[in-house]
Scaffold this motif. Sequence first.
Motif, mmCIF file in Angstrom:
data_model
loop_
_atom_site.group_PDB
_atom_site.id
_atom_site.type_symbol
_atom_site.label_atom_id
_atom_site.label_comp_id
_atom_site.label_asym_id
_atom_site.label_seq_id
_atom_site.Cartn_x
_atom_site.Cartn_y
_atom_site.Cartn_z
ATOM 1 N N VAL A 351 0.832 -1.203 0.000
ATOM 2 C CA VAL A 351 0.000 0.000 0.000
ATOM 3 C C VAL A 351 0.867 1.254 0.000
ATOM 4 O O VAL A 351 0.589 2.218 -0.737
ATOM 5 C CB VAL A 351 -0.948 -0.003 1.214
ATOM 6 N N VAL A 352 1.939 1.255 0.806
ATOM 7 C CA VAL A 352 2.823 2.425 0.862
ATOM 8 C C VAL A 352 3.481 2.662 -0.491
ATOM 9 O O VAL A 352 3.580 3.810 -0.960
ATOM 10 C CB VAL A 352 3.894 2.239 1.956
ATOM 11 N N THR A 353 3.925 1.607 -1.143
ATOM 12 C CA THR A 353 4.550 1.775 -2.452
ATOM 13 C C THR A 353 3.570 2.318 -3.483
ATOM 14 O O THR A 353 3.925 3.129 -4.344
ATOM 15 C CB THR A 353 5.132 0.453 -2.964
ATOM 16 N N ARG A 354 2.321 1.878 -3.397
ATOM 17 C CA ARG A 354 1.315 2.368 -4.354
ATOM 18 C C ARG A 354 0.966 3.834 -4.071
ATOM 19 O O ARG A 354 0.810 4.626 -4.991
ATOM 20 C CB ARG A 354 0.053 1.502 -4.281
ATOM 21 N N LEU A 355 0.826 4.185 -2.801
ATOM 22 C CA LEU A 355 0.440 5.558 -2.449
ATOM 23 C C LEU A 355 1.547 6.547 -2.784
ATOM 24 O O LEU A 355 1.283 7.693 -3.160
ATOM 25 C CB LEU A 355 0.094 5.645 -0.961
ATOM 26 N N THR A 356 2.791 6.136 -2.593
ATOM 27 C CA THR A 356 3.927 7.022 -2.853
ATOM 28 C C THR A 356 4.474 6.871 -4.263
ATOM 29 O O THR A 356 5.448 7.534 -4.622
ATOM 30 C CB THR A 356 5.059 6.759 -1.842
ATOM 31 N N LYS A 357 3.863 5.952 -5.046
ATOM 32 C CA LYS A 357 4.333 5.657 -6.405
ATOM 33 C C LYS A 357 5.806 5.259 -6.405
ATOM 34 O O LYS A 357 6.582 5.655 -7.285
ATOM 35 C CB LYS A 357 4.103 6.862 -7.324
ATOM 36 N N ALA A 358 6.163 4.498 -5.380
ATOM 37 C CA ALA A 358 7.556 4.068 -5.230
ATOM 38 C C ALA A 358 7.752 2.693 -5.853
ATOM 39 O O ALA A 358 6.796 1.945 -6.090
ATOM 40 C CB ALA A 358 7.945 4.033 -3.754
ATOM 41 N N ASN A 359 9.002 2.372 -6.119
ATOM 42 C CA ASN A 359 9.371 1.065 -6.641
ATOM 43 C C ASN A 359 10.276 0.359 -5.635
ATOM 44 O O ASN A 359 11.076 1.002 -4.952
ATOM 45 C CB ASN A 359 10.109 1.196 -7.973
ATOM 46 N N LEU A 360 10.148 -0.936 -5.559
ATOM 47 C CA LEU A 360 11.045 -1.724 -4.731
ATOM 48 C C LEU A 360 12.438 -1.660 -5.319
ATOM 49 O O LEU A 360 12.602 -1.665 -6.551
ATOM 50 C CB LEU A 360 10.554 -3.171 -4.667
ATOM 51 N N ASP A 361 13.440 -1.560 -4.471
ATOM 52 C CA ASP A 361 14.814 -1.528 -4.944
ATOM 53 C C ASP A 361 15.069 -2.684 -5.912
ATOM 54 O O ASP A 361 14.674 -3.825 -5.640
ATOM 55 C CB ASP A 361 15.777 -1.616 -3.751
ATOM 56 N N PRO A 362 15.705 -2.412 -7.058
ATOM 57 C CA PRO A 362 15.920 -3.478 -8.049
ATOM 58 C C PRO A 362 16.760 -4.636 -7.527
ATOM 59 O O PRO A 362 16.751 -5.715 -8.125
ATOM 60 C CB PRO A 362 16.624 -2.748 -9.199
ATOM 61 N N ASP A 363 17.497 -4.428 -6.436
ATOM 62 C CA ASP A 363 18.281 -5.517 -5.857
ATOM 63 C C ASP A 363 17.411 -6.523 -5.115
ATOM 64 O O ASP A 363 17.871 -7.620 -4.784
ATOM 65 C CB ASP A 363 19.321 -4.957 -4.878
ATOM 66 N N LEU A 364 16.148 -6.151 -4.817
ATOM 67 C CA LEU A 364 15.299 -6.982 -3.970
ATOM 68 C C LEU A 364 14.096 -7.507 -4.733
ATOM 69 O O LEU A 364 13.781 -7.048 -5.833
ATOM 70 C CB LEU A 364 14.813 -6.177 -2.759
ATOM 71 N N SER A 365 13.428 -8.468 -4.120
ATOM 72 C CA SER A 365 12.221 -9.059 -4.682
ATOM 73 C C SER A 365 11.153 -9.103 -3.598
ATOM 74 O O SER A 365 11.454 -9.099 -2.394
ATOM 75 C CB SER A 365 12.513 -10.477 -5.190
ATOM 76 N N TRP A 366 9.881 -9.170 -4.008
ATOM 77 C CA TRP A 366 8.799 -9.313 -3.043
ATOM 78 C C TRP A 366 8.899 -10.642 -2.308
ATOM 79 O O TRP A 366 8.370 -10.775 -1.203
ATOM 80 C CB TRP A 366 7.448 -9.179 -3.744
ATOM 81 N N TRP A 367 9.563 -11.634 -2.907
ATOM 82 C CA TRP A 367 9.796 -12.895 -2.196
ATOM 83 C C TRP A 367 10.677 -12.667 -0.974
ATOM 84 O O TRP A 367 10.524 -13.347 0.051
ATOM 85 C CB TRP A 367 10.438 -13.918 -3.115
ATOM 86 N N ASP A 368 11.626 -11.716 -1.077
ATOM 87 C CA ASP A 368 12.477 -11.383 0.073
ATOM 88 C C ASP A 368 11.633 -10.826 1.211
ATOM 89 O O ASP A 368 11.806 -11.204 2.376
ATOM 90 C CB ASP A 368 13.542 -10.355 -0.324
ATOM 91 N N LEU A 369 10.714 -9.922 0.865
ATOM 92 C CA LEU A 369 9.861 -9.331 1.892
ATOM 93 C C LEU A 369 8.910 -10.359 2.484
ATOM 94 O O LEU A 369 8.569 -10.282 3.671
ATOM 95 C CB LEU A 369 9.076 -8.156 1.316
ATOM 96 N N LEU A 370 8.472 -11.317 1.659
ATOM 97 C CA LEU A 370 7.635 -12.388 2.191
ATOM 98 C C LEU A 370 8.396 -13.180 3.249
ATOM 99 O O LEU A 370 7.858 -13.472 4.329
ATOM 100 C CB LEU A 370 7.181 -13.317 1.066
ATOM 101 N N GLY A 371 9.656 -13.514 2.959
ATOM 102 C CA GLY A 371 10.462 -14.251 3.929
ATOM 103 C C GLY A 371 10.662 -13.483 5.216
ATOM 104 O O GLY A 371 10.550 -14.034 6.318
ATOM 105 N N VAL A 372 10.946 -12.181 5.103
ATOM 106 C CA VAL A 372 11.122 -11.350 6.291
ATOM 107 C C VAL A 372 9.799 -11.207 7.042
ATOM 108 O O VAL A 372 9.768 -11.221 8.277
ATOM 109 C CB VAL A 372 11.683 -9.971 5.897
ATOM 110 N N GLY A 373 8.698 -11.079 6.307
ATOM 111 C CA GLY A 373 7.391 -10.976 6.951
ATOM 112 C C GLY A 373 7.049 -12.216 7.752
ATOM 113 O O GLY A 373 6.519 -12.136 8.864
#
Length: 452
Positions: A351-373
Amino acid sequence: MAHDESPKAAGSHPVILQRSSYPEYLRITEILRKETVGGILLLVAASLAIIWANSPFADSYFAIRDFEFGYEPWHLELSVGQWASDGLLAVFFFLVGLELKREFVAGDLRQISRAIVPVAAAFGGVVVPALIYTAVNLSSPETLRGWAIPTATDIAFALAVLAVISSHLPGALRVFLLTLAVVDDLIAIAIIAFFYSEDVKLVFLLWMLLPLGLFAFLAQRLPKFFGSTTRGPWLILLPLGFATWALMHASGVHATVAGVLLGFCVPVLRKRDGKTVPPRPDKPGLAEVLEHRFRPLSTGFAVPVFAFFSAGVAIGGAAGFLSAVTDPVFIGIVLGLVLGKPIGVLLTTFVVTRLTKANLDPDLSWWDLLGVGILAGVGFTVSLLVNDLSFGAGSVHDDHAKVAILSASLLAALLASVVLRARNKRYRRIDEEEKIDSDADGIPDVFEERGH
């Protein structure tokens, strides 16, 4: 992998979870190394408690835990278990307050663009598990009181798991998890202060402001006279810290809140030529000195001892475990930690990325955030503390909640290990292909390429 992306890459959109600065990378690596040892001690202490509490000698364990000593006129005649949860954990929360202030005053998170995602993720990781637990226990006012149990992330346990499996994971993930866990625990201590404090005595609370204010004043002044690295400042500040803790405890507000407040009072920046500057490795400030002295006490003694006296639960064999897993308390906690945490962290970050029109750092993946979550669902230390405040030691729901906390934390650690190990293998291959090295200045090229 491209390392020359700017903070406004990809169509001038902001980038979240960028690589940290090199000094911050070194600091986080050092914390991870210390917390790994603390996490191992935590697991050993909890395992010993469970074994002892379910052995033929269980009565001796509970006798030691419930043995009371102290000075009643100061409201300090407490059981051994209470001394561990009210007293020793204050040291842990002192470091939490210190770490959070350091991050937002002198660390990378003083930039709003870097702080907004982990802070928002921490709130999401608190709200969603609480809602899940509430939904499961909505029809039972007796068990609803434990709504805050699955909201916390255990810093030592989670970082220990991450340190074991993260030999090649990007440093930004470590900073993200550490910040999320620290903010998460700060939210938990605020919940304890507002929702789990009973019969608050305003007189003691007002008296508490006196030593707290004196502590804050002297923390600013004493290093100028003694120097930060000498014993003078902290030997003078220690009695004031104890007085603050004792009066906070007597007021009816949980005494660990005093630890956070004291941590906030310690100066992070130092003055040089009339200007405030961050501390240097060769000239540490009072915050670094206190962190250096108290972190071994916290990770090596305070948290493991608390875990030892809080994790001990008589399961009662297969029948007892079956009784626990059918309790809505157990169901709410397990679902909150194992499912609620990753959902809250990922959903809020998205939601924060969509509201701020931000992009995830190209070095990372949403799978990384899933693991941390998922790893954030390791809610050991603070969850046990909130459980004791919710149901009281020795009650049926208290025992069932402990079984749930232990089970959910272990399950979250195992699931996170599966996801993050797969990601770690990928980053290992990338590192081998890129053969990241250092120049003569000793700073890895990858940090210099982005101006860090």
